[in-house]
Design an enzyme around this catalytic site. Structure first.
Site, PDB file in Angstrom:
ATOM      1  N   ASP A   1      48.223 -31.822 -20.447  1.00 42.92           N
ATOM      2  CA  ASP A   1      48.724 -32.457 -21.734  1.00 42.92           C
ATOM      3  C   ASP A   1      46.961 -33.248 -22.083  1.00 42.92           C
ATOM      4  O   ASP A   1      46.234 -32.438 -23.009  1.00 42.92           O
ATOM      5  CB  ASP A   1      49.658 -33.014 -21.044  1.00 42.92           C
ATOM      6  CG  ASP A   1      50.779 -33.582 -22.403  1.00 42.92           C
ATOM      7  OD1 ASP A   1      49.846 -32.503 -23.394  1.00 42.92           O
ATOM      8  OD2 ASP A   1      51.333 -34.176 -22.479  1.00 42.92           O
TER       9      ASP A   1
ATOM     10  N   GLU B   1      60.857 -33.843 -24.962  1.00 44.48           N
ATOM     11  CA  GLU B   1      59.676 -35.614 -24.255  1.00 44.48           C
ATOM     12  C   GLU B   1      60.935 -36.537 -24.672  1.00 44.48           C
ATOM     13  O   GLU B   1      60.668 -37.605 -23.987  1.00 44.48           O
ATOM     14  CB  GLU B   1      58.437 -35.470 -25.087  1.00 44.48           C
ATOM     15  CG  GLU B   1      57.816 -35.430 -24.259  1.00 44.48           C
ATOM     16  CD  GLU B   1      56.159 -35.706 -24.869  1.00 44.48           C
ATOM     17  OE1 GLU B   1      56.181 -35.215 -25.992  1.00 44.48           O
ATOM     18  OE2 GLU B   1      54.853 -36.656 -24.083  1.00 44.48           O
TER      19      GLU B   1
HETATM   20  C1  LIG Z   1      51.638 -37.178 -24.153  1.00 41.37           C
HETATM   21  N1  LIG Z   1      52.738 -36.529 -25.060  1.00 41.37           N
HETATM   22  C2  LIG Z   1      52.321 -35.820 -26.323  1.00 41.37           C
HETATM   23  N2  LIG Z   1      53.538 -35.451 -26.961  1.00 41.37           N
HETATM   24  C3  LIG Z   1      53.120 -35.081 -28.398  1.00 41.37           C
HETATM   25  N3  LIG Z   1      51.765 -34.608 -29.453  1.00 41.37           N
HETATM   26  C4  LIG Z   1      51.040 -35.331 -28.073  1.00 41.37           C
HETATM   27  C5  LIG Z   1      50.930 -35.949 -26.670  1.00 41.37           C
HETATM   28  N4  LIG Z   1      49.838 -36.000 -26.102  1.00 41.37           N
HETATM   29  C6  LIG Z   1      48.826 -35.605 -26.910  1.00 41.37           C
HETATM   30  N5  LIG Z   1      49.924 -35.177 -28.023  1.00 41.37           N
HETATM   31  C7  LIG Z   1      49.109 -34.683 -29.527  1.00 41.37           C
HETATM   32  O1  LIG Z   1      47.549 -34.646 -29.659  1.00 41.37           O
HETATM   33  C8  LIG Z   1      47.452 -35.482 -29.858  1.00 41.37           C
HETATM   34  C9  LIG Z   1      45.709 -35.065 -29.746  1.00 41.37           C
HETATM   35  O2  LIG Z   1      44.715 -34.276 -29.995  1.00 41.37           O
HETATM   36  P1  LIG Z   1      43.980 -33.836 -31.555  1.00 41.37           P
HETATM   37  O3  LIG Z   1      43.946 -34.485 -31.419  1.00 41.37           O
HETATM   38  O4  LIG Z   1      45.719 -33.006 -31.565  1.00 41.37           O
HETATM   39  O5  LIG Z   1      42.862 -33.001 -30.326  1.00 41.37           O
HETATM   40  C10 LIG Z   1      47.414 -36.402 -30.381  1.00 41.37           C
HETATM   41  O6  LIG Z   1      47.119 -37.231 -31.735  1.00 41.37           O
HETATM   42  C11 LIG Z   1      49.125 -35.709 -30.574  1.00 41.37           C
HETATM   43  O7  LIG Z   1      49.904 -35.647 -32.534  1.00 41.37           O
HETATM   44 ZN   LIG Z   2      51.819 -31.965 -24.679  1.00 38.64          ZN
END
Ligand SMILES: CNc1ncnc2c1ncn2[C@@H]1O[C@H](COP(=O)(O)O)[C@@H](O)[C@H]1O
Ligand SMILES: [Zn+2]
Length: 344
Positions: free
Chosen positions: A283, A208
């Site tokens: 996402d 990423e």
């Molecule tokens: C934009 N790109 C991304 N890259 C990496 N991790 C991401 C993300 N988008 C979301 N998350 C991961 O998902 C969590 C939120 O959902 P949950 O609390 O788990 O349900 C974020 O805190 C991050 O750890």
């Molecule tokens: Zn993701």
């Protein structure tokens, strides 16, 4: 204009499979604002919430600040249950027929929340959805438990053990996610190994940001699916193609965070044209104000995909789900049948 209205309409008519959606990132804006308002007068600052939630530009660093704000707001089991139910409602409204939802189990002693009670709240949300909806059978749901890159080896192992314990509740795998600039890959390998040894599948966010050593190590480990893979050099691109590991691609997320400069420049085109397995995903539909249909429509427009190519994209997603082979074949047959019905 990102796409023509009729492209969106066609994509909405397609039955779709969502394989990369983070629960808290998929929160509705209205729900986020409502939950935040309930916290008014507490340690959460409303201007901060408004600032973070209303910002149009969300480069990578800002996104993770926004996740921290969302997590400060979604600290009760009731909130988690509500988000899970609403995410399913939104997916069904968007014609998603199978979803693998991922979330990071949280322990918040101040709020009386354990990783187990957090997961119970998620299951409750799914149950509530099925109990209330007349369209309940339209969506099949499975879960991946996420390890946050801020976590230690022990915390990650705890999540992996919980995932194994919750297999009969629909947990099919583990995910590694979180701020890509934080942490070291080696930290989480024991947890991912543990999950795999116990028959769970593993999806990993990779590339990423540009981190060739880490991306090479991830490819060498061999996840069952990869997320993103935006920032690669020529040698990593070659390794990726050879690996044949399916990739979850999230167009809006990658362009908004700045991992990819524009939709036209997105690596979707090269991978898809080269016959590599790709699955379009959202996402964080809340954070990036999108839906899976919208992601398909953006792809249709940016890469001039025909209706038949869009149908094939929707269908082949069924080949990459983390279900057992028998269940996967049933899903693929269902998709074929539904797609037959959606053809014009
Ligand atoms: C934009 N790109 C991304 N890259 C990496 N991790 C991401 C993300 N988008 C979301 N998350 C991961 O998902 C969590 C939120 O959902 P949950 O609390 O788990 O349900 C974020 O805190 C991050 O750890
Ligand atoms: Zn993701």
């Amino acid at each position: 204009m990102l796409y023509r209205p009729e492209q969106l309409e066609f994509c909405q008519s397609l039955p779709k499979i969502e394989l990369h959606a983070h629960l808290n990132g998929s929160i509705r804006d209205a729900t986020l604002r409502e939950l935040a308002a309930q916290l008014n007068g507490t340690s959460i600052s409303m201007p901060d919430v408004q600032l973070r939630t209303q910002q149009a530009s969300r480069p990578m660093g800002e996104c993770f600040k926004l996740f921290d704000v969302i997590h400060q707001i979604t600290t009760t089991c009731a909130a988690i249950t509500r988000i899970a139910r609403e995410v399913l409602e939104d997916m069904v409204a968007d014609n998603v027929v199978y979803a693998e939802l991922r979330t990071t189990p949280k322990r918040l002693p101040k709020h009386g929340m354990t990783k187990e009670s957090y997961m119970s709240a998620v299951f409750q949300g799914i149950d509530d959805y099925y109990a209330a909806s007349s369209r309940a059978h339209d969506i099949q749901v499975r879960l991946l438990l996420s390890i946050d890159r801020r976590q230690s080896t022990d915390e990650a192992l705890e999540t992996a053990r919980l995932a194994v314990q919750l297999r009969d509740k629909g947990v099919v795998g583990l995910d590694l996610s979180g701020n890509p600039s934080v942490g070291q890959w080696e930290t989480w390998v024991p947890a991912l190994d543990f999950a795999r040894q116990h028959g769970l599948r593993v999806a990993v966010h990779a590339g990423e940001v540009y981190n060739p050593e880490e991306t090479a190590a991830i490819l060498a480990w061999g996840p069952d699916r990869l997320g993103h893979m935006c920032c690669l050099d020529a040698s990593l691109e070659q390794q990726l193609l050879l690996s044949r590991v399916p990739i979850e691609l999230c167009l809006s997320s990658n362009v908004i965070t700045g991992s990819v400069p524009s939709y036209q420049d997105h690596h979707f085109a090269a991978l898809h044209n080269g016959g590599h397995s790709v699955v379009l995903c959202t996402d964080d539909s809340g954070v990036f104000a999108t839906t899976l249909s919208r992601e398909y429509a953006i792809a249709a427009s940016a890469f001039t995909l025909s209706d038949e190519q869009l149908r094939q994209l929707a269908l082949t997603a069924a080949d990459h789900v983390f279900l057992e082979p028998g269940e996967r074949q049933v899903l693929r047959a269902r998709m074929e049948q539904l797609l037959g019905g959606s053809s014009k």
